[in-house]
Design an enzyme around this catalytic site. Sequence first.
Site, PDB file in Angstrom:
ATOM      1  N   CYS A  75       0.796  -1.226   0.000  1.00 16.29           N
ATOM      2  CA  CYS A  75       0.000   0.000   0.000  1.00 16.29           C
ATOM      3  C   CYS A  75       0.831   1.281   0.000  1.00 16.29           C
ATOM      4  O   CYS A  75       0.733   2.090  -0.928  1.00 16.29           O
ATOM      5  CB  CYS A  75      -0.982  -0.012   1.161  1.00 16.29           C
ATOM      6  N   ARG A  79       1.416   3.898  -3.188  1.00 17.62           N
ATOM      7  CA  ARG A  79       0.865   5.251  -3.147  1.00 17.62           C
ATOM      8  C   ARG A  79       1.943   6.305  -3.383  1.00 17.62           C
ATOM      9  O   ARG A  79       1.703   7.326  -4.030  1.00 17.62           O
ATOM     10  CB  ARG A  79       0.161   5.478  -1.805  1.00 17.62           C
ATOM     11  N   LYS A 139      -8.055   6.849   1.582  1.00 19.77           N
ATOM     12  CA  LYS A 139      -6.900   6.452   2.381  1.00 19.77           C
ATOM     13  C   LYS A 139      -5.638   7.170   1.920  1.00 19.77           C
ATOM     14  O   LYS A 139      -5.264   7.104   0.756  1.00 19.77           O
ATOM     15  CB  LYS A 139      -6.721   4.932   2.264  1.00 19.77           C
ATOM     16  N   LYS A 386      -0.196 -10.113  -2.352  1.00 19.38           N
ATOM     17  CA  LYS A 386       0.335  -8.871  -1.796  1.00 19.38           C
ATOM     18  C   LYS A 386       1.652  -9.090  -1.054  1.00 19.38           C
ATOM     19  O   LYS A 386       1.825 -10.071  -0.351  1.00 19.38           O
ATOM     20  CB  LYS A 386      -0.697  -8.281  -0.841  1.00 19.38           C
TER      21      LYS A 386
END
Length: 544
Positions: A75, A79, A139, A386
């Site tokens: 994540c 980002r 998020k 992941k």
Amino acid sequence: MIRKRLALLFTLHISHFTLSLVAASASKPNIVLIMSDDMGWSDIQPYGGEIETPALQNLADNGLRFTQFYNSARCSPTRAALLTGLYQHQAGMGILAEDPGVAAPADADSGYKRYLNKSCVTIAEALKPAGYHTYMAGKWHLGYHGQEKWPRQRGFDRFYGIVSGASSFHAPRHPRGLTLDNDHLPEPTGEYYTTDAFTDYALEFIDTTPEGEPFFLYLSYTAPHWPLHARDEDIAKFTGRYRSGWDVLRASRWQRQIAAGLVDPSWGLSQRDDGARAWTELTEQQVSELDYRMAVYAAMVHRMDHNIGRVVKHLKDSDQLDNTLLIFLNDNGACAEPYTDLGGGLFSAVNQPRAGGAGGPKNLKGGSSYGTGWANASNVPFRRYKAKLYEGGIATPLIVHWPAGLTTAPGTLTHEKGYLTDMMPTFLEVAGASYPSEYEGNKIKPLYSSSLIPIFKGDSRDTHDWMFWEHYIDRAARKGDWKILGRIGDENWELYNLATDRTESIDLADQHPELVTEMAAAWQEWAESHDVLPNYHGTKDPKH
């Protein structure tokens, strides 16, 4: 060699922001960037999934789909690369961002700050001088301790969402609660669901844009990241559908992918992950509980799609859809945490508003997840999930919809390669904006990727002959169709030919030692020039 090649691929850096177009105009497209969280490559209908996602299917049918687009496996790193156009280490995000319980050390090395450093600019910071209004909902997870690390201070005019990572969907609360602009909000009351609320605010922000002026919206959903939280009416649509198990699901998704031309049947289907038992080995209670876990997960994806449909309808009703570049992708492969086929957290915690999200993500404190078997199925046909650098960890769906800008036939599939860092140069080009060499007194690292616009026009491009990854000791490189994988400190590498074996089933390292040596040396050079090495501190994945 690699350093020079990367530096030459992109040359739009200048000493100060200058605009290619003097003033914002109605011809500049709006830009909507939508990202899901921990969703598998095959979960949505446009990529072979059975979960009803009609909004995404409609965007794909009238747009462009990529089959070889890549993220950064996790994540925060994803980002960072997405929003800055740099490899994540260059932006200070070589590992997970600081969270409420994990503040960044003051003396952290440049590639491992745990928040966006000052050697990068975000897409929002880059687009504002070109006349764009900039909004974010969802998020953040790119820095928590200190408002200077938050979205408003990194170029976004408005923000509503969660500054930290995982949170409750029904009852987000401090320290993983909601924030509006720079103010923490109290726990919401009444019926609440983050996916719906993120969209509510995104549409509200859009409506504040002065007529004729362009906007950039970054809509970063937390769905379907654990904890497993969904609306009851959505769960009811899927309960019982998954009792046939992950082996059946994997096979059916693969067949749909073959029929759609998404995959080459000669690759075969990857083996069921060794962390998941055959479905027939499970007890009746385990079958019932796993069916429900997957039903909740599917409901989360389904609700996200419903809200994407709301965004599309809102743009269409306001006559803005044709001139809006809308892109959908995911931050990493499906999540297998905590690496048990029965899923994480107590079954009684599934869809409980206050179960999960208040504490830290470590060991899924009170949270709930769907486990290794379902994650493996979500990533069909690829291997792993992941946090791993196999295709199951780094391949993302990418859908592009832009009626006024795409010249490819509706529903086109492209097999051109792309990476997160391509978003910045793409958006700069369509916005008529320039990339700075300095920003607010700080020297900004140059870009090396290039725009996706040639692909939007049906052409090819030479970018990404080389691609590189590193995530918590795991490392990988791709040259053309060849890919190596290994671990820092281990001299052994695996080698795969993705043209003939994208499921990474046949290790060819022993047959091509000279190629392995060449690619390993290229990875080393990249790592030493992109803030991975020499300051790499040997941190292992905290989830393992």
